[in-house]
Design an enzyme around this catalytic site. Sequence first.
Site, PDB file in Angstrom:
ATOM      1  N   HIS A 166      46.719  50.937  50.028  1.00  0.00           N
ATOM      2  CA  HIS A 166      45.862  51.861  49.077  1.00  0.00           C
ATOM      3  C   HIS A 166      44.841  52.848  49.731  1.00  0.00           C
ATOM      4  O   HIS A 166      44.675  51.857  51.045  1.00  0.00           O
ATOM      5  CB  HIS A 166      45.236  51.015  48.389  1.00  0.00           C
ATOM      6  CG  HIS A 166      45.854  50.175  47.587  1.00  0.00           C
ATOM      7  ND1 HIS A 166      45.217  48.420  46.689  1.00  0.00           N
ATOM      8  CD2 HIS A 166      47.111  50.017  47.360  1.00  0.00           C
ATOM      9  CE1 HIS A 166      46.182  47.791  46.398  1.00  0.00           C
ATOM     10  NE2 HIS A 166      47.051  48.341  46.611  1.00  0.00           N
ATOM     11  N   TYR A 206      34.875  43.537  49.151  1.00  0.00           N
ATOM     12  CA  TYR A 206      35.010  44.992  49.641  1.00  0.00           C
ATOM     13  C   TYR A 206      33.162  45.695  49.071  1.00  0.00           C
ATOM     14  O   TYR A 206      33.086  45.829  48.032  1.00  0.00           O
ATOM     15  CB  TYR A 206      35.565  45.876  49.402  1.00  0.00           C
ATOM     16  CG  TYR A 206      37.469  45.507  48.482  1.00  0.00           C
ATOM     17  CD1 TYR A 206      38.364  45.652  48.799  1.00  0.00           C
ATOM     18  CD2 TYR A 206      37.298  44.253  47.746  1.00  0.00           C
ATOM     19  CE1 TYR A 206      39.097  45.086  49.483  1.00  0.00           C
ATOM     20  CE2 TYR A 206      38.206  43.694  47.237  1.00  0.00           C
ATOM     21  CZ  TYR A 206      39.560  43.984  48.161  1.00  0.00           C
ATOM     22  OH  TYR A 206      40.664  43.469  47.645  1.00  0.00           O
TER      23      TYR A 206
END
Length: 184
Positions: free
Chosen positions: A65, A134
């Site tokens: 991604h 994240y």
Amino acid sequence: MRIEQTGLADVLVLAPQPFHDDRGLFTRTFDAEIFDEYLGAPGTAASFVQDSQSRSALGVIRGMHGRSGRGEAKLVRCAHGAVHDVLVDIRPASPTFGRQQGFLLDDNDFRHLYVPPGFLHGFQALTPTADVCYRIDRPHDPHEDLAVAYDDPELAVGWPLPVSVVSARDAAAGSWRELLTRLR
């Protein structure tokens, strides 16, 4: 916290230094002052605005991604278990454009990655469960999502385990060649 350069331009490994005793351990996983001083950019750490976490089973792949537009900077760490984390530089002007590098992130040494804007990112869980955290520098906008198939033959990521599960979105992602055309 020690900061180390990698084989990809501008990507950093942040290596905490855990303190072990008879109770277990304590570690500071991030220090904004050290991070900003290393980058020579005061206030950069404060630009992180969103924290997210995923939990994956053994063999699961999430990726590859990225973000279009301004991209996104992120800090990535594995809070539980272990993952094989892969980055691919998609910045056309970068000296490491098109190169990839894999990293072991786990809950033993607490190393994590600073990923600047302009990279594809993905990982494979190496343990029965793996929690990946994240911290990103701007809110997610699905209109800016980029993706390349985890098994694209031209990208040729060397995943260490057989793949157990991949999302429908990741299975249907475009090719490395299509992304290159879009970036040029």
